[in-house]
Design a protein around this motif. Structure first.
Motif, short mmCIF file in Angstrom:
data_model
loop_
_atom_site.label_atom_id
_atom_site.label_comp_id
_atom_site.label_asym_id
_atom_site.label_seq_id
_atom_site.Cartn_x
_atom_site.Cartn_y
_atom_site.Cartn_z
N LEU A 129 1.21 -11.31 -2.08
CA LEU A 129 1.86 -10.01 -2.03
C LEU A 129 0.80 -8.95 -2.31
CD1 LEU A 129 5.19 -10.58 -3.99
CD2 LEU A 129 4.83 -10.62 -1.53
N TYR A 130 1.08 -7.71 -1.92
CA TYR A 130 0.11 -6.63 -2.10
C TYR A 130 0.77 -5.55 -2.96
CZ TYR A 130 -2.57 -9.04 1.41
OH TYR A 130 -3.28 -10.00 2.08
N LYS A 131 0.31 -5.53 -4.22
CA LYS A 131 0.81 -4.56 -5.18
C LYS A 131 0.03 -3.25 -5.02
CE LYS A 131 1.28 -6.15 -9.28
NZ LYS A 131 0.98 -6.59 -10.66
N LEU A 132 0.76 -2.12 -5.04
CA LEU A 132 0.12 -0.82 -4.89
C LEU A 132 -0.42 -0.38 -6.24
CD1 LEU A 132 -0.40 1.29 -2.69
CD2 LEU A 132 1.64 2.50 -3.48
N ALA A 133 -1.76 -0.26 -6.33
CA ALA A 133 -2.43 0.15 -7.56
C ALA A 133 -3.50 1.18 -7.20
CB ALA A 133 -3.07 -1.05 -8.26
N GLY A 134 -3.36 2.41 -7.74
CA GLY A 134 -4.33 3.45 -7.44
C GLY A 134 -4.33 3.86 -5.98
N GLY A 135 -3.20 3.75 -5.34
CA GLY A 135 -3.12 4.12 -3.94
C GLY A 135 -3.65 3.08 -2.99
N LYS A 136 -4.07 1.91 -3.47
CA LYS A 136 -4.61 0.85 -2.64
C LYS A 136 -3.82 -0.43 -2.86
CE LYS A 136 -8.05 3.08 -0.73
NZ LYS A 136 -8.10 3.30 0.73
N PRO A 137 -3.65 -1.25 -1.82
CA PRO A 137 -2.95 -2.53 -1.99
C PRO A 137 -3.84 -3.54 -2.69
CG PRO A 137 -3.65 -2.28 0.28
CD PRO A 137 -4.00 -0.99 -0.39
N GLU A 138 -3.31 -4.13 -3.74
CA GLU A 138 -4.04 -5.14 -4.51
C GLU A 138 -3.36 -6.48 -4.33
OE1 GLU A 138 -3.87 -6.22 -9.09
OE2 GLU A 138 -4.88 -4.30 -8.73
N PRO A 139 -4.07 -7.52 -3.86
CA PRO A 139 -3.42 -8.81 -3.58
C PRO A 139 -3.03 -9.54 -4.85
CG PRO A 139 -5.77 -9.00 -3.26
CD PRO A 139 -5.51 -7.55 -3.56
N VAL A 140 -1.86 -10.13 -4.83
CA VAL A 140 -1.35 -10.94 -5.94
C VAL A 140 -0.71 -12.18 -5.34
CG1 VAL A 140 0.20 -11.04 -7.92
CG2 VAL A 140 -0.91 -8.89 -7.33
#
Length: 527
Positions: A483-494
């Motif tokens: 999944l791609y969590k939105l962190a700081g305006g960027k997608p972060e993979p989890v």
């Protein structure tokens, strides 16, 4: 002598004013400029953050229930429906029941004209009397033949008569005995024939074989019943309409999820606002092939205490194959999202929440916590977990330096076989290396876990060991997706584990919490 001109009035001498300092004005101007600059910078940052956030469409991780059901249709029917026919031929003289009548076992429901069979019984009785007369004649003949044979045997012994005369007497005696046996058999035959006629006479009275309700009546008084070739069906009786059943046709792709005892919800067109309950009673093995579509019959038992359900009604049923209450769930759109090329580099780096390196290493502490370990067991677990993470870090360092490795140096993401929860299959069921994880790969991973945690496992008691083995097997075989969590305006993979899915929501567990914003799509426009 001229007069003297008056002198002009004297002006007072001006006093020198003190000069004002320019610094307050400068400070005020500087403060205003700083405030404007700060406002502009704040507006710029806010606008940039809004634009960055607006570049993606997100959905929140939330808690809720997931109910997985299989839809099918079928017809309601009585559990036992009996076809009442006639074993004899004849003219129907009486029909004593009608549609929807309730009958009890043994109740007379129709009669057939018995005259023919009564006449046959009278004829059979006369034949029995005739056979008995023949038997008496045969008995008298036998007695005479025995006496004649006895006399001639004595005379032959004294050589007063020839031996041939004695032999003829013996043959006559044997013939008399045979005639007597034939007469006795004739009597038994006539008695049996008459008994058959008496049974047929009893069958002229049609009785209800069970307690139930008359569904159909296909006979009228005066109608002739011909039972020579096959037994005609006169009535159809449903044994008990307070208990009914539905036979559902389940597709072969879903039949593996259906088990006896599962709950079933269904509706009928007659009561669209009412939901009825049932239970899977039997999964039958007799497959049906209709236009190359394989289906299996599933029998659902239904209680019908108020009699609202009638035989033949079409039931729109849902078999509840799985239910998960109060679990973390995410929209299936998040499972189908993949970052664009310009975001791939940023999405490949693992964030503080675990990123692509998440997975089994993050799930194991939760499993250990559920085991309620003592100090010695906990120390052994921590040591084995630390060694496993070191090996994983060393193993992932080599792919990170090569061009073919996953973005950010993460290990390949494991996706289980079978249909993906997003419903799309295909890429949802494959890892980053392009292939589905096979059963052999899972087996190798399970063996590695047993080796790495062998010392820790040996310290567990039997109950803890059984639970540990079951949880590890579930972790290894579980499907894992990014999944791609939105962190700081960027997608972060989890990386998360996925569980039950109802087509709209999917259960997830791992490095996610309730309220996390998960990217479900890109909000950017353009080609």
């Amino acid at each position: 002598m001229s007069a003297a001109k008056p002198s002009p009035p004297s002006r007072p001498t001006p006093t020198a004013r003190p000069r004002k300092s320019p610094w307050p004005q400068r400070l005020l101007i500087a403060a205003v400029a700083a405030a404007l600059a700060g406002s502009g910078w704040y507006y710029y940052r806010k606008q940039s953050a809004a634009e960055a956030a607006g570049a993606y469409r997100t959905a929140k991780i939330e808690r809720g229930d997931i109910r997985v059901a299989i839809s099918a249709t079928g017809a309601l029917a009585a559990i036992s429906t009996v076809d009442v026919g006639s074993q004899i031929s004849g003219q129907v003289t009486e029909v004593l029941v009608d549609y929807n009548d309730r009958v009890s076992k043994g109740q007379v429901i129709a009669r057939i004209d018995p005259a023919t069979y009564e006449a046959q019984i009278a004829q059979g009785s006369a034949q029995i009397q005739n056979a008995r007369a023949s038997l008496a004649t045969a008995q008298a003949t036998l007695r005479n033949a025995e006496l004649d044979y006895q006399r001639k045997s004595e005379l032959a012994a004294k050589q007063l008569v020839s031996r041939s005369d004695a032999d003829l007497a013996r043959a006559a005696r044997d013939q008399a005995r045979a005639q007597l046996n034939g007469a006795q058999a004739q009597i038994e035959q006539q008695i049996a024939s008459t008994q058959t006629t008496r049974l047929n006479l009893q069958r002229t009275v049609i009785r209800a074989p069970v307690d139930g309700v008359v569904l159909t009546r296909s006979v009228e008084p005066g109608q002739t019943v011909a039972a020579s070739l096959q037994s005609p069906v006169l009535f159809q009786i449903a044994e008990d309409l307070s208990k009914m059943e539905i036979v559902l046709a389940i597709d072969e792709a879903d039949i593996g999820q259906v088990k006896a005892g599962q709950g079933v919800n269904f509706t009928v067109d007659s009561f669209p606002d009412r939901r009825f309950r049932g239970q899977v009673q039997q999964v039958r093995l007799s497959a049906t092939n209709t236009s190359n579509v394989i289906t299996y019959p599933v029998v659902v038992s239904v209680d019908n205490p108020d009699g609202a359900l009638l035989p033949g009604m079409t039931a729109n049923a849902e078999i509840e194959v799985s239910r998960r209450d109060d679990v973390l769930r995410v929209s299936n759109a998040a499972l189908r999202y993949k970052p664009a090329d310009e975001d791939a580099a940023g999405a490949g780096n693992a964030g503080p929440n675990g990123g692509v390196r998440g997975g089994l290493g993050n799930d194991l502490p939760q499993v250990a916590q559920a085991l309620k370990l003592n100090a010695q067991q906990q120390a052994a677990f921590d040591a084995a977990l630390a060694q496993m993470k070191q090996r994983m870090a060393a193993r992932s360092a080599a792919p990170a330096a090569s061009a073919g490795g996953p973005p950010g140096g993460g290990a390949p993401i494991i996706i289980g076989g079978g249909r993906g929860p997003g419903g799309g299959g295909g890429n949802n069921n494959r890892n980053r290396n392009g292939g589905a994880m096979s059963g052999a790969a899972r087996q190798r991973m399970l063996e590695r876990f047993n080796q790495q945690f062998g010392a820790f496992r040996s310290l567990l008691d039997d109950g803890q060991r059984a639970r540990w083995d079951a949880e590890i097997a579930n972790l290894v075989t579980a499907r894992r997706v990014p999944l791609y969590k939105l962190a700081g305006g960027k997608p972060e993979p989890v990386v998360v584990r996925v569980g039950a899915s109802d087509g709209s929501w999917t259960e997830v567990s791992g490095n996610v919490r309730e309220g996390d914003e998960i990217v479900v799509g890109s909000g950017r426009t353009g080609p």
